[in-house]
Design an enzyme around this catalytic site. Structure first.
Site, PDB file in Angstrom:
ATOM      1  N   GLY A 195       0.831  -1.117   0.232  1.00  0.00           N
ATOM      2  CA  GLY A 195      -0.056   0.020   0.120  1.00  0.00           C
ATOM      3  C   GLY A 195       0.869   1.210   0.181  1.00  0.00           C
ATOM      4  O   GLY A 195       2.053   1.336   0.763  1.00  0.00           O
ATOM      5  N   ASP A 214      -2.346  -7.845   6.956  1.00  0.00           N
ATOM      6  CA  ASP A 214      -3.591  -7.580   5.963  1.00  0.00           C
ATOM      7  C   ASP A 214      -3.655  -8.481   4.523  1.00  0.00           C
ATOM      8  O   ASP A 214      -2.622  -9.053   4.571  1.00  0.00           O
ATOM      9  CB  ASP A 214      -3.900  -6.114   5.829  1.00  0.00           C
ATOM     10  CG  ASP A 214      -3.291  -5.317   5.011  1.00  0.00           C
ATOM     11  OD1 ASP A 214      -2.022  -5.742   5.052  1.00  0.00           O
ATOM     12  OD2 ASP A 214      -3.482  -4.418   4.415  1.00  0.00           O
TER      13      ASP A 214
END
Length: 392
Positions: free
Chosen positions: A72, A150
């Site tokens: 990310g 995640d």
């Protein structure tokens, strides 16, 4: 709104159609192909289109430049910190896409040359054929900047042998290409000098037949032998220490082992963990442990809740502080709150693991005929003026 036209050099995802082969290139080389809102949107659009296209048989996924995908884009998170749910859409879209990559119906080959970390690794580990090189570097370093494991890795890590998953989640330790093959996060090891030729051969194969694709890759792949210093040779100690019920006990176990001859490597592990967010360490351990008894869909739903609660600073602002210290001010001196493991309130941890209202959960399609349903734009989050409650 239609996307603004861009030249190929400016497009963050490039899609090529070559007879029965489709090639996706993540194209943010200056940002190490970090995941941005536009990248997620375009990647999902290509994958859905080609899964439904009978002519498309083989999907090749690669990254431009020296990285596959660094995960990310932390600046996107940081810049959205003062606007309520500024990053909700990209988070929802990417976790939803993670499910579809894991369950994709066409043959996929990831050519993973360079950095593949966090969410970026979620684009390589689940695919049928994941090809790594001597320059591949994998890690899930989220706890070090106050985040959590995640993009499906509470599922993936929980299914590694012994307690290797807890080790990777809590320490952010790096694995190289050979190690990825050994643990099952990659299928083949190919020398970097052969990657371009391998891609050409796969395109010329012009088929998604798994046996044929495997045969071509195996022509280029090398047998894997772990280096003597590989962390995977320390599995007995890792399994012993990372099997403990709490982060506190885990650290005590590591400290005891560190005093024994030949265990000098543990010092760096302890130093890294003690510099990480105490809250994030506890979240990571609990999430991976829960993942052992959860299917992929439930892991992704849980991770979506955790991410949204962390972005909303429901119990802590550690993630923003971690990103500040790592990438904004770059002082590498985060001030965690609370500052120590013994001050982390387990009751508050319960709060961020609580399910949302059913319609506000990540919508994972339950029936095959509807597998591309549940998109963000059809969720309550996208409905104007819909009040989205905080969990806190």
């Amino acid at each position: 709104m239609a996307p603004v036209a861009a030249t190929p050099d400016e497009q963050v995802v490039l899609g090529e159609e070559i007879d029965h082969v489709r090639v996706i290139t993540l194209n943010r080389p200056k940002q190490l192909n970090a995941i941005s809102p536009e990248l997620v949107y375009l990647l999902a659009a290509y994958l859905e289109k080609w899964e439904k296209d009978d002519k498309a048989e083989l999907i090749i996924l690669k990254g431009a430049g020296r990285a596959f995908c660094a995960g990310g884009d932390l600046r996107v998170f940081y810049d959205g910190r003062k606007t309520k749910d500024a990053c909700l859409e990209v988070v929802y879209r990417f976790y939803w896409l993670c499910y579809h990559i894991n369950t994709y119906k066409k043959t996929q080959v990831a050519l993973v040359h360079g950095i593949s970390m966090g969410g970026g690794a979620a684009l390589m580990v689940p695919v049928k054929f994941s090809v790594v090189t001597e320059k591949t570097v994998f890690a899930t370093p989220e706890a070090s900047f106050g985040f959590h494991t995640d993009c499906g890795f509470s599922y993936r890590h929980s299914r590694l042998p012994g307690h290797l998953g807890e080790y990777l989640a809590l320490t952010g330790a790096r694995l190289n290409g050979k190690e990825l093959v050994v643990v099952g996060f990659a299928t083949h090891f190919v020398s970097s000098e052969k990657i371009v030729e391998l891609e050409k051969r796969l395109i010329n194969l012009n088929s998604g037949d798994e046996n044929a694709v495997r045969s071509v890759i195996e022509e280029f792949s090398s047998e894997v032998k772990l280096d003597d210093e590989s962390i995977l040779n320390k599995r007995s100690i890792i399994d012993e220490c990372f099997s403990k019920d709490s982060v506190e006990d885990l650290i005590k176990s590591l400290e005891a082992e560190a005093n024994k001859e030949g265990n000098g490597w543990i010092g760096a592990v302890l130093k890294g963990m003690k510099r990480s967010s105490p809250t994030a360490l506890k979240i990571a351990l609990r999430s991976v442990r829960e993942g052992r008894n959860q299917p992929l869909s439930e892991c992704l739903k849980k991770e979506f809740r955790l991410t949204m609660n962390i972005l909303r600073s429901t119990i802590s602002e550690d993630m923003y502080e971690g990103i500040r210290a790592l990438t904004i001010d770059k002082d590498n001196a985060p001030k965690w709150e609370p500052p120590s493991l013994d001050k982390v309130d387990d009751g508050k941890l319960d709060l961020i693991f609580q399910p949302f209202d059913k319609d506000l959960e990540l919508q994972i399609p339950e029936r095959e005929e509807c597998r591309w349903d549940g998109k963000y734009e059809n969720s309550p989050y996208a409905v104007p003026n819909r009040a989205i409650p905080n969990s806190g």
